[in-house]
Design a protein around this motif. Structure first.
Motif, PDB file in Angstrom:
ATOM      1  N   ALA A  62      -5.779  -4.721   9.851  1.00 42.29           N
ATOM      2  CA  ALA A  62      -4.385  -3.964   9.557  1.00 42.29           C
ATOM      3  C   ALA A  62      -4.245  -3.733   8.432  1.00 42.29           C
ATOM      4  CB  ALA A  62      -3.590  -5.332   9.633  1.00 42.29           C
ATOM      5  N   THR A  63      -4.900  -3.948   7.707  1.00 39.92           N
ATOM      6  CA  THR A  63      -4.525  -3.459   6.078  1.00 39.92           C
ATOM      7  C   THR A  63      -5.863  -2.310   5.696  1.00 39.92           C
ATOM      8  OG1 THR A  63      -6.397  -5.381   5.319  1.00 39.92           O
ATOM      9  CG2 THR A  63      -3.680  -5.998   5.301  1.00 39.92           C
ATOM     10  N   ASP A  64      -6.845  -1.994   6.786  1.00 44.60           N
ATOM     11  CA  ASP A  64      -7.387  -1.157   6.731  1.00 44.60           C
ATOM     12  C   ASP A  64      -7.286   0.303   5.997  1.00 44.60           C
ATOM     13  OD1 ASP A  64     -10.181  -1.745   5.630  1.00 44.60           O
ATOM     14  OD2 ASP A  64     -10.997  -2.094   8.026  1.00 44.60           O
ATOM     15  N   GLU A  92      -4.506   0.915   4.844  1.00 45.06           N
ATOM     16  CA  GLU A  92      -3.063   0.796   3.655  1.00 45.06           C
ATOM     17  C   GLU A  92      -3.735   1.238   2.708  1.00 45.06           C
ATOM     18  OE1 GLU A  92      -0.476  -0.907   3.241  1.00 45.06           O
ATOM     19  OE2 GLU A  92      -0.887  -2.389   4.927  1.00 45.06           O
ATOM     20  N   ALA A  93      -3.092   2.588   1.662  1.00 48.95           N
ATOM     21  CA  ALA A  93      -3.300   3.765   0.722  1.00 48.95           C
ATOM     22  C   ALA A  93      -1.190   3.567   0.401  1.00 48.95           C
ATOM     23  CB  ALA A  93      -3.456   4.883   1.494  1.00 48.95           C
ATOM     24  N   PRO A  94      -1.684   4.209  -1.278  1.00 45.47           N
ATOM     25  CA  PRO A  94      -0.777   4.557  -1.990  1.00 45.47           C
ATOM     26  C   PRO A  94      -0.027   5.519  -1.362  1.00 45.47           C
ATOM     27  CG  PRO A  94      -2.431   5.134  -3.312  1.00 45.47           C
ATOM     28  CD  PRO A  94      -3.430   4.396  -1.587  1.00 45.47           C
ATOM     29  N   TRP A  96      -6.947  -9.027  10.378  1.00 40.91           N
ATOM     30  CA  TRP A  96      -6.187  -9.008   9.172  1.00 40.91           C
ATOM     31  C   TRP A  96      -7.184  -7.618   8.255  1.00 40.91           C
ATOM     32  CZ3 TRP A  96      -5.861 -13.141   4.314  1.00 40.91           C
ATOM     33  CH2 TRP A  96      -4.936 -12.900   2.885  1.00 40.91           C
ATOM     34  N   ARG A  97      -8.366  -7.910   8.244  1.00 35.51           N
ATOM     35  CA  ARG A  97      -9.206  -6.871   7.812  1.00 35.51           C
ATOM     36  C   ARG A  97      -8.720  -5.769   8.314  1.00 35.51           C
ATOM     37  NH1 ARG A  97     -13.370  -9.160   7.050  1.00 35.51           N
ATOM     38  NH2 ARG A  97     -14.419  -8.885   9.753  1.00 35.51           N
ATOM     39  N   LEU A 141       4.244   6.657  -4.684  1.00 39.16           N
ATOM     40  CA  LEU A 141       3.761   5.084  -6.396  1.00 39.16           C
ATOM     41  C   LEU A 141       2.328   6.109  -7.152  1.00 39.16           C
ATOM     42  CD1 LEU A 141       2.797   2.795  -7.244  1.00 39.16           C
ATOM     43  CD2 LEU A 141       1.112   2.768  -5.210  1.00 39.16           C
ATOM     44  N   LEU A 142       1.327   7.339  -6.933  1.00 44.62           N
ATOM     45  CA  LEU A 142       0.796   7.711  -7.801  1.00 44.62           C
ATOM     46  C   LEU A 142       1.879   8.531  -8.460  1.00 44.62           C
ATOM     47  CD1 LEU A 142      -1.403   9.079  -4.917  1.00 44.62           C
ATOM     48  CD2 LEU A 142      -1.520   7.393  -6.511  1.00 44.62           C
TER      49      LEU A 142
END
Lengths: 93, 160
Positions: A17-19, A21-23, A14-15, A27-28
């Motif tokens: 798979a989500t490491d 992730e960035a906006p 899980w860690r 979105l910014l």
């Protein structure tokens, strides 16, 4: 593999798979627009908030001081009355 | 900070990636994480403009707290909106490893909010008990206790 080991492995997966992730840029951009458009407080509001923040502890201190003064004054009056009563008893024939 | 847009933009630039990752891990859903991050930054901006941040402690810890609280609120609102099983972000896994990951995520989602938060901050964000205690404004003992409970619950429910 034992249950706890598999939980650890799944947590690791899980860690991983989500490491990354960035906006998104969109979105910014949305955040920048939303915060730029957010109403900023007027000087009067800012002053009122500052006075309230500074005044709150002072108000509490004042209330405590007033209560202590009242208590002391009551005690003094009681003691004065006692002293007067004693004096009358002593002086009375 | 008041009224200084460029200062806030610098804060967003410096923290948004870590905070977004936290939001994704807290919600398990990218769309929801988008909303959480945006709302969290709006709340932070408002608080900074109003002098709501007292300047004690690290700014990032304070921002973490806002994201955690915003994510928990979003989850509560989502639950209120629908009592149906929510399958967003849970694509049917094709492989066994993915199936286990999906199972874990489903179990974590079912944990009480405080246990889930501690588990995400500790196991996924790699924070220490002391840092988590600062974010959640609780004692280190409480953090350890919630973590032990979360792990025990996961072990009990794992593929039962």
């Amino acid at each position: 593999m034992s249950g706890p080991d598999r939980i650890e492995e799944a947590l690791g997966a899980w860690r991983a798979a989500t490491d990354d992730e960035a906006p998104s840029a969109a979105l910014l951009e949305r955040i920048a627009r939303a915060t730029a458009e957010a109403p900023t407080p007027s000087p009067a509001q800012t002053l009122a908030v500052a006075v309230w923040r500074l005044g709150r502890p002072a108000l509490a201190g004042f209330a405590v001081a007033a209560a202590l003064l009242l208590f002391a004054a009551t005690r003094s009056i009681d003691r004065l009355a006692d002293d007067a009563a004693t004096a009358i008893e002593v002086l009375a024939p | 900070m008041r009224g200084d847009g460029s200062a806030f933009a610098a804060i967003v630039a410096g923290t948004s990636t870590r905070l977004y990752r936290l939001a994704v891990r807290m919600t398990g859903d990218r769309d929801e994480a988008d909303d959480v991050l945006q709302n969290a930054f709006i709340r932070a901006h408002r608080a900074l403009c109003d002098g709501g941040w007292d300047g004690r402690g690290k700014l990032e810890t304070w921002l973490y707290r806002i994201v955690v609280n915003t994510a928990l609120n979003a989850r509560r609102q989502r639950r209120r909106r629908s009592q149906l099983v929510d399958t967003r972000g849970e694509a049917p896994p094709a492989q066994e490893a993915q199936a286990e990951l999906a199972q874990l995520m489903a179990l974590v989602r079912e944990l009480p909010a405080e246990q889930r938060t501690v588990l995400v901050l500790k196991e996924l964000e790699g924070m220490t008990a002391n840092e988590i205690a600062e974010v959640l404004a609780c004692s280190e003992g409480a953090v350890e206790q919630r973590l032990v409970r979360a792990r025990a619950t996961l072990r009990k429910r794992w593929q039962t």
